[in-house]
Design a protein around this motif. Structure first.
Motif, PDB file in Angstrom:
ATOM      1  N   ASN A 168       1.943   7.602   1.762  1.00  0.00           N
ATOM      2  CA  ASN A 168       3.155   6.789   1.661  1.00  0.00           C
ATOM      3  C   ASN A 168       2.956   5.416   2.302  1.00  0.00           C
ATOM      4  O   ASN A 168       3.456   4.408   1.780  1.00  0.00           O
ATOM      5  CB  ASN A 168       4.335   7.505   2.312  1.00  0.00           C
ATOM      6  N   VAL A 169       2.240   5.369   3.424  1.00  0.00           N
ATOM      7  CA  VAL A 169       1.952   4.068   4.040  1.00  0.00           C
ATOM      8  C   VAL A 169       1.066   3.240   3.123  1.00  0.00           C
ATOM      9  O   VAL A 169       1.250   2.018   2.982  1.00  0.00           O
ATOM     10  CB  VAL A 169       1.311   4.238   5.425  1.00  0.00           C
ATOM     11  N   TRP A 170       0.093   3.899   2.472  1.00  0.00           N
ATOM     12  CA  TRP A 170      -0.754   3.174   1.532  1.00  0.00           C
ATOM     13  C   TRP A 170       0.088   2.569   0.407  1.00  0.00           C
ATOM     14  O   TRP A 170      -0.144   1.436  -0.027  1.00  0.00           O
ATOM     15  CB  TRP A 170      -1.832   4.101   0.978  1.00  0.00           C
ATOM     16  N   ALA A 171       1.094   3.294  -0.054  1.00  0.00           N
ATOM     17  CA  ALA A 171       1.984   2.753  -1.076  1.00  0.00           C
ATOM     18  C   ALA A 171       2.723   1.503  -0.571  1.00  0.00           C
ATOM     19  O   ALA A 171       2.974   0.571  -1.332  1.00  0.00           O
ATOM     20  CB  ALA A 171       2.998   3.816  -1.514  1.00  0.00           C
ATOM     21  N   ASP A 172       3.036   1.506   0.724  1.00  0.00           N
ATOM     22  CA  ASP A 172       3.736   0.363   1.322  1.00  0.00           C
ATOM     23  C   ASP A 172       2.842  -0.860   1.486  1.00  0.00           C
ATOM     24  O   ASP A 172       3.303  -1.995   1.332  1.00  0.00           O
ATOM     25  CB  ASP A 172       4.281   0.731   2.705  1.00  0.00           C
ATOM     26  N   VAL A 173       1.560  -0.641   1.833  1.00  0.00           N
ATOM     27  CA  VAL A 173       0.721  -1.780   2.242  1.00  0.00           C
ATOM     28  C   VAL A 173      -0.258  -2.232   1.171  1.00  0.00           C
ATOM     29  O   VAL A 173      -0.957  -3.228   1.368  1.00  0.00           O
ATOM     30  CB  VAL A 173      -0.054  -1.460   3.545  1.00  0.00           C
ATOM     31  N   ALA A 174      -0.339  -1.542   0.053  1.00  0.00           N
ATOM     32  CA  ALA A 174      -1.293  -1.928  -0.995  1.00  0.00           C
ATOM     33  C   ALA A 174      -1.101  -3.403  -1.353  1.00  0.00           C
ATOM     34  O   ALA A 174       0.018  -3.857  -1.586  1.00  0.00           O
ATOM     35  CB  ALA A 174      -1.102  -1.051  -2.232  1.00  0.00           C
TER      36      ALA A 174
END
Length: 257
Positions: A168-174
């Motif tokens: 979920n963090v990866w989805a935020d910071v991509a």
């Protein structure tokens, strides 16, 4: 493919006083990276400092303490304040009793360390990497986040949280310049089982008897690989096992015949 020069990396590693964390500090520092080594045991942090000198900044800290963590990260001296890798590694397992017999305080400790400590670490460190448009969050998950086994109840649940949180963090910071990787080891011999069984060495040793488990160094090498890949490459997850470990059959609790 041009790998990143490790000497351009500055890491912040929690849980740096033993096991995977200490091995990761040594792996990167030996390659020329700077490391903020975070942990609760000052003497072990000082030993890392003595080993690698000015490449290590020891930071005695319990990441479950929100106020202290935010203050400590915000006041890091140069050049350690320009960290571009955060390895949120602090975590533990306690007990192996079934849910109906487990110690509630041990459950709370695992949640506080494996989840709350992780959240505090990320929230205290991520904005600075976003602002610098360069960084890498690395988490220590576990195969227990995917595969259930008796007695893993809350520990496995916390690692399932880590896995989903990382995605979920990866989805935020991509697209921000920050990468996110979850490292998910299986059977690994560190102080993990000693902590799980309250210092009972005999019981801890039985976990690894007759097997060749992975080591902290094996996992540190996976972290090193993910972090030194070119910045346009993101490794979402690395899941690994000892070559003697695999998946178990589904349990069937049969009635007596």
């Amino acid at each position: 493919m041009s790998m990143l020069d490790p000497s351009t990396l500055t890491l912040l590693v929690t849980g740096a006083t033993s096991g995977i964390g200490a091995a990761t500090v040594r792996r990167f520092a030996s390659a020329g990276a700077r490391v903020v080594a975070v942990g609760r045991r000052a003497e072990r942090l000082e030993a890392l400092k003595a080993e690698f000198g000015d490449l290590i900044h020891p930071l005695v800290l319990d990441v479950r303490d929100e106020k202290a963590t935010f203050e400590a990260f915000a006041s890091l001296p140069a050049p350690f304040n320009a960290y571009n890798v955060v390895f949120a590694n602090a975590g533990l397992a306690l007990g192996l009793e079934p849910a109906y017999a487990a110690d509630l305080e041990e459950w709370k400790t695992m949640v506080d360390t494996n989840i709350t400590g992780l959240l505090v670490t990320v929230r205290a460190s991520l904005p600075a990497m976003i602002e610098r448009k360069q960084g890498h969050l690395v988490f220590t998950g576990s195969i227990a986040g995917d595969y259930s086994y008796p007695g893993a109840n809350v520990y496995g649940a916390t690692k399932a949280f880590v896995k989903q949180f990382s995605l979920n963090v990866w989805a935020d910071v991509a697209g921000t310049g920050v990468r996110v990787t979850n490292i998910e080891p299986g059977l690994t011999e560190t102080e993990f089982s000693m902590v799980r069984f309250g210092g009972d060495k005999e019981r801890a040793d039985k976990v690894y008897a007759g097997a060749t488990p992975m080591t902290g160094e094996d996992i540190a090498e996976q972290v090193f690989f993910a972090c030194t890949l070119p910045r346009h490459v993101n490794i979402n997850r690395i899941q690994s096992m000892s070559s003697q470990q695999s998946f178990g059959p589904l349990a069937i609790k049969r009635d007596p015949v």
